[in-house]
Design a protein around this motif. Structure first.
Motif, PDB file in Angstrom:
ATOM      1  N   ARG B 111       0.392  -1.153  -0.568  1.00 43.65           N
ATOM      2  CA  ARG B 111      -0.131   0.015  -0.255  1.00 43.65           C
ATOM      3  C   ARG B 111       1.295   0.971  -0.600  1.00 43.65           C
ATOM      4  O   ARG B 111       0.204   1.701  -0.911  1.00 43.65           O
ATOM      5  CB  ARG B 111      -1.100  -0.059   1.194  1.00 43.65           C
ATOM      6  CG  ARG B 111      -2.111   0.361   1.114  1.00 43.65           C
ATOM      7  CD  ARG B 111      -3.280  -0.365   2.455  1.00 43.65           C
ATOM      8  NE  ARG B 111      -4.266  -1.360   2.408  1.00 43.65           N
ATOM      9  CZ  ARG B 111      -4.636  -2.042   3.122  1.00 43.65           C
ATOM     10  NH1 ARG B 111      -4.576  -1.060   4.043  1.00 43.65           N
ATOM     11  NH2 ARG B 111      -5.285  -2.848   2.981  1.00 43.65           N
ATOM     12  N   TYR B 112       2.038   1.164   0.860  1.00 41.70           N
ATOM     13  CA  TYR B 112       2.593   2.236   1.303  1.00 41.70           C
ATOM     14  C   TYR B 112       3.565   3.103  -0.339  1.00 41.70           C
ATOM     15  O   TYR B 112       3.506   3.728  -0.893  1.00 41.70           O
ATOM     16  CB  TYR B 112       3.993   1.886   2.275  1.00 41.70           C
ATOM     17  CG  TYR B 112       5.072   2.795   1.910  1.00 41.70           C
ATOM     18  CD1 TYR B 112       4.674   3.808   2.397  1.00 41.70           C
ATOM     19  CD2 TYR B 112       5.880   3.364   1.701  1.00 41.70           C
ATOM     20  CE1 TYR B 112       5.636   4.400   2.882  1.00 41.70           C
ATOM     21  CE2 TYR B 112       6.551   3.998   1.672  1.00 41.70           C
ATOM     22  CZ  TYR B 112       6.994   4.912   2.626  1.00 41.70           C
ATOM     23  OH  TYR B 112       8.009   6.000   2.363  1.00 41.70           O
ATOM     24  N   HIS B 113       4.012   1.667  -1.349  1.00 42.60           N
ATOM     25  CA  HIS B 113       4.789   1.803  -2.353  1.00 42.60           C
ATOM     26  C   HIS B 113       3.390   2.039  -3.188  1.00 42.60           C
ATOM     27  O   HIS B 113       3.537   3.288  -3.996  1.00 42.60           O
ATOM     28  CB  HIS B 113       5.223   0.657  -2.914  1.00 42.60           C
ATOM     29  CG  HIS B 113       6.378   0.253  -2.185  1.00 42.60           C
ATOM     30  ND1 HIS B 113       7.198   1.295  -2.049  1.00 42.60           N
ATOM     31  CD2 HIS B 113       6.892  -0.462  -1.511  1.00 42.60           C
ATOM     32  CE1 HIS B 113       8.622   0.693  -1.202  1.00 42.60           C
ATOM     33  NE2 HIS B 113       8.061  -0.410  -0.812  1.00 42.60           N
ATOM     34  N   LEU B 114       2.115   1.719  -3.477  1.00 41.47           N
ATOM     35  CA  LEU B 114       1.319   2.426  -4.776  1.00 41.47           C
ATOM     36  C   LEU B 114       0.331   3.637  -3.525  1.00 41.47           C
ATOM     37  O   LEU B 114      -0.002   4.675  -5.362  1.00 41.47           O
ATOM     38  CB  LEU B 114      -0.099   0.889  -3.988  1.00 41.47           C
ATOM     39  CG  LEU B 114      -0.156   0.512  -4.779  1.00 41.47           C
ATOM     40  CD1 LEU B 114      -1.290  -0.983  -4.838  1.00 41.47           C
ATOM     41  CD2 LEU B 114       0.046   0.149  -6.172  1.00 41.47           C
ATOM     42  N   ALA B 115       0.740   4.094  -2.325  1.00 42.63           N
ATOM     43  CA  ALA B 115       0.218   5.471  -2.788  1.00 42.63           C
ATOM     44  C   ALA B 115       1.310   6.224  -3.221  1.00 42.63           C
ATOM     45  O   ALA B 115       2.590   6.432  -3.301  1.00 42.63           O
ATOM     46  CB  ALA B 115       0.444   6.050  -1.088  1.00 42.63           C
ATOM     47  N   SER B 116       0.199   7.465  -3.404  1.00 41.04           N
ATOM     48  CA  SER B 116       1.371   8.614  -4.687  1.00 41.04           C
ATOM     49  C   SER B 116       2.147   9.868  -3.886  1.00 41.04           C
ATOM     50  O   SER B 116       3.351  10.090  -4.413  1.00 41.04           O
ATOM     51  CB  SER B 116       0.420   9.194  -5.617  1.00 41.04           C
ATOM     52  OG  SER B 116      -1.126   9.087  -5.262  1.00 41.04           O
ATOM     53  N   SER B 117       1.160  10.565  -3.267  1.00 40.52           N
ATOM     54  CA  SER B 117       2.257  11.389  -2.466  1.00 40.52           C
ATOM     55  C   SER B 117       2.668  11.295  -1.378  1.00 40.52           C
ATOM     56  O   SER B 117       2.162  10.147  -0.689  1.00 40.52           O
ATOM     57  CB  SER B 117       0.866  12.668  -2.187  1.00 40.52           C
ATOM     58  OG  SER B 117      -0.065  12.057  -1.092  1.00 40.52           O
ATOM     59  N   PRO B 118       3.272  11.888  -0.766  1.00 40.57           N
ATOM     60  CA  PRO B 118       4.176  11.444   0.018  1.00 40.57           C
ATOM     61  C   PRO B 118       3.257  11.978   2.011  1.00 40.57           C
ATOM     62  O   PRO B 118       3.431  11.015   3.188  1.00 40.57           O
ATOM     63  CB  PRO B 118       5.323  12.607   0.681  1.00 40.57           C
ATOM     64  CG  PRO B 118       5.279  13.458  -0.325  1.00 40.57           C
ATOM     65  CD  PRO B 118       4.050  12.672  -1.512  1.00 40.57           C
ATOM     66  N   ASP B 119       1.849  12.715   1.523  1.00 39.35           N
ATOM     67  CA  ASP B 119       1.197  12.515   2.873  1.00 39.35           C
ATOM     68  C   ASP B 119       0.090  11.602   2.685  1.00 39.35           C
ATOM     69  O   ASP B 119       0.359  11.116   3.508  1.00 39.35           O
ATOM     70  CB  ASP B 119       0.277  13.503   2.448  1.00 39.35           C
ATOM     71  CG  ASP B 119       0.973  15.369   3.190  1.00 39.35           C
ATOM     72  OD1 ASP B 119       1.846  15.251   3.353  1.00 39.35           O
ATOM     73  OD2 ASP B 119       0.103  15.983   2.644  1.00 39.35           O
ATOM     74  N   GLU B 120       0.545  11.263   1.882  1.00 41.96           N
ATOM     75  CA  GLU B 120      -0.490   9.515   1.818  1.00 41.96           C
ATOM     76  C   GLU B 120      -0.004   8.861   2.522  1.00 41.96           C
ATOM     77  O   GLU B 120       0.000   7.841   3.933  1.00 41.96           O
ATOM     78  CB  GLU B 120      -1.363   9.340   0.541  1.00 41.96           C
ATOM     79  CG  GLU B 120      -2.853   9.837   0.359  1.00 41.96           C
ATOM     80  CD  GLU B 120      -2.778   8.943  -1.275  1.00 41.96           C
ATOM     81  OE1 GLU B 120      -2.671   8.294  -1.568  1.00 41.96           O
ATOM     82  OE2 GLU B 120      -3.214  10.374  -1.858  1.00 41.96           O
TER      83      GLU B 120
END
Lengths: 371, 228
Positions: B111-120
């Protein structure tokens, strides 16, 4: 919140220590890169190891880490140097990789295969011999050999291997100089003429699964002849080679008779290619405890695992031990895991893990998993 | 509401003593034997407070195998492992829970790698133990129903719940939700799934807790049976 701060701190900390090398070509690796990880290109990785070759647990890691990174280690470097230094006109040299369970023998082979692929070797790679001889799914395809009396064929496994061979040597097989030396007659209507390409031979084995084992036999002979006549250079890598010499396989014929490994046609072919009666080739095999049943895993030394028969078959060979992580390798590995978010928490954890895993790469990886 | 808050506050202070060892049956040690203090931080606290010299004279029970001063020792995880354990096969139970942690970790990293922005990315919790703590905290019930017989009729009477029992129920519910699975799905996968759901405040366990709370709310008219 605290853990998030930790994460950022850890990432910064991990970037401070170098654990990666940008040198992606194995032939350029040298002593300076020992213990560092290099990333294999995805397309190349798929071509080389698409149908087996990397251990299952490592494949899982590559998915989580979103990359295939292999550590540059001493045994692989030693072997590459040996290959570079050796005279290819002399009979092929046999190298035996050995070591405890989980120290990275298979990954060393993967590194070497990458080297071989890059340097234009014809690759003959068996991902795991026990897959044929010891793994018995419910419907294992077995047939009595038609060409040789008293032998057993494993047609599906053989065809799968031919496909593996074809995938690994896509570029090499396009070379038109690789031709068969003699005519092979499979049945009344099917035959491969002398002078047809190796690709056609392999294709025939894949399409006519019934003859796959015989095709492998022919292919091995042809490869030996071609290498001997300096048309191509060959790199043979067999993982779990000692499985060929264990007194019994787990295969059973329909009449419930247990099959010995020397009664399997695939065994004879691959024993043929590991003889040193040909030149212009490199032979790397591993002696692995995991390739034999548990009751015969007392020692990891080649003499014990290969039995007298296998030892005499391979003699003379160059033994190369793959060892556990050194302190430096352990440190870079821990940093790499931290960078890939696989390992978290305070730095004391590393000293504990070093102690509990005893620097064994596989144990280290497994013990990091629930943390 | 203020009662709830006070209750939560209490729960935090109590959580440590709840997880300390308690024995269902008598032990071979007399009552005056003290529980061992095996964590380094607690030992240093004892030294600071000057308790140590007093405690040094008292006899102490031996620590068990799982009570270690390791960095990754966690009393709650140990509790969950004990709940998973059957017939004293602790090694097996531990390996199952650890595999579940591994699954959680892999899912979160993906999930971490899929997240696009640093916030997410910063929002995603990656530590499986923290996720378990959150899941258990989320699934703890605040009230319970006790059957009380009045005038020949058994009423389900809502009342407060002890910290110890709510922890017990939270872990029990998590595991019961896990055992409700297809045969093909293995325990570690399902447990990982349930823990992630509970940490996210969704899923079967949270629904069960909310159902209990709703039932308590509906039966509030019987509350006086507790003391009448």
């Amino acid at each position: 919140m605290l853990s998030r701060n930790w994460r950022h701190l850890c990432r910064r900390y991990s970037q401070a220590v170098t654990f990666r090398t940008t040198e992606a070509s194995p032939s350029q690796h040298n002593e300076n890169q020992i213990g560092l990880f290099y990333t294999m290109e995805e397309a190349q990785c798929k071509q080389l190891f698409g149908s087996g070759g990397l251990p299952k647990s490592f494949m899982k890691q590559t998915k989580t880490f979103t990359e295939t990174a292999i550590m540059v280690r001493q045994p692989a470097l030693d072997l590459i140097n040996c290959i570079k230094a050796s005279d290819m006109n002399q009979p092929a040299i046999r190298y035996v990789l050995y070591g405890e369970k989980g120290v990275g023998k298979s990954l060393t082979i993967a590194h070497l295969l990458h080297y071989a692929h890059e340097n234009g070797y014809l690759i003959v790679h068996v991902p795991w011999v026990s897959e044929w001889l010891r793994r018995t799914p419910r419907h294992k395809e077995m047939a009595n050999s038609q060409s040789r009396e008293g032998f057993v064929d494993l047609p599906l496994d053989a065809a799968a291997w031919l496909l593996h061979f074809k995938n690994q040597n896509q570029a090499m097989l396009k070379n038109n100089e690789l031709k068969t030396s003699k005519e092979y007659v499979w049945s009344k209507r099917e035959m491969t003429e002398a002078g047809s390409s190796l690709a056609a031979l392999v294709e025939h084995g894949i399409n006519r699964v019934k003859y796959a084992c015989d095709v492998i036999d022919a292919l091995v002979n042809e490869i030996k002849i071609l290498s001997d006549s300096k048309v191509c250079k060959t790199f043979v890598a067999i993982d779990g080679f000692n499985s060929f010499f264990y007194p019994m396989t787990r295969l059973k014929t329909p009449t419930k008779k247990q099959v010995k490994p020397e009664e399997v046609t695939l065994t004879t072919s691959f024993l043929e290619i590991t003889k040193n009666d040909w030149s212009n080739g490199v032979i790397v095999v591993t002696a692995d405890q995991l390739a034999v049943p548990e009751e015969h895993q007392e020692s990891f030394l080649p003499r014990y695992l290969l039995f007298k028969k296998g030892f005499e078959h391979l003699d003379p060979f160059v033994p190369i031990e793959v060892e556990r992580y050194t302190d430096k390798e352990f440190l870079t590995c821990a940093n790499y895991y931290r960078d890939r978010l696989w390992l978290r928490g305070p730095t004391e954890i590393e000293t504990e893990l070093k102690f509990t895993s005893a620097c064994n790469p596989y144990n280290f990886m497994i013990q990091c998993a629930p943390l | 509401m203020s009662g709830n808050l006070r209750f939560l506050n209490k729960s935090i202070t109590q959580s440590l003593c709840v997880l300390s060892r308690g024995y269902a049956r008598r032990t071979s040690f007399p009552d005056y034997y003290q529980n061992p203090i095996f964590r380094k931080d607690e030992q240093s606290r004892l030294i600071e407070e000057g308790e140590l010299s007093r405690r040094a004279k008292l006899p102490v029970k031996p620590p068990t195998v799982y009570e270690s001063s390791s960095v990754y020792h966690d009393p709650l995880v140990n509790k969950v492992i004990n709940h998973v354990m059957e017939k004293g096969k602790k090694q097996l139970a531990r390996s199952l829970v650890e595999k579940a942690f591994e699954n959680i970790k892999r899912k979160q990293i993906e999930r971490y790698h899929l997240a696009s922005s640093p916030d997410e990315k910063a929002k995603i919790e990656l530590n499986p133990k923290d996720i378990l703590h959150k899941a258990v905290e989320n699934s703890k019930p605040l009230l319970q129903l006790t059957p009380i017989k009045r005038g020949g009729i058994t009423y389900q009477v809502p009342g407060p719940i002890t910290e110890r029992r709510s922890l017990f129920l939270a872990i029990k519910w998590l595991l019961e939700a896990t055992y409700e699975k297809e045969k093909q799905v293995h325990f570690p996968e399902q447990f990982a799934w349930e823990v992630l759901e509970a940490a996210n405040n969704t899923g079967k366990v949270i629904k069960r807790k909310q159902d209990l709370h709703r039932q308590c709310e509906a039966n509030r008219a019987y509350a006086h049976y507790r003391w009448q």
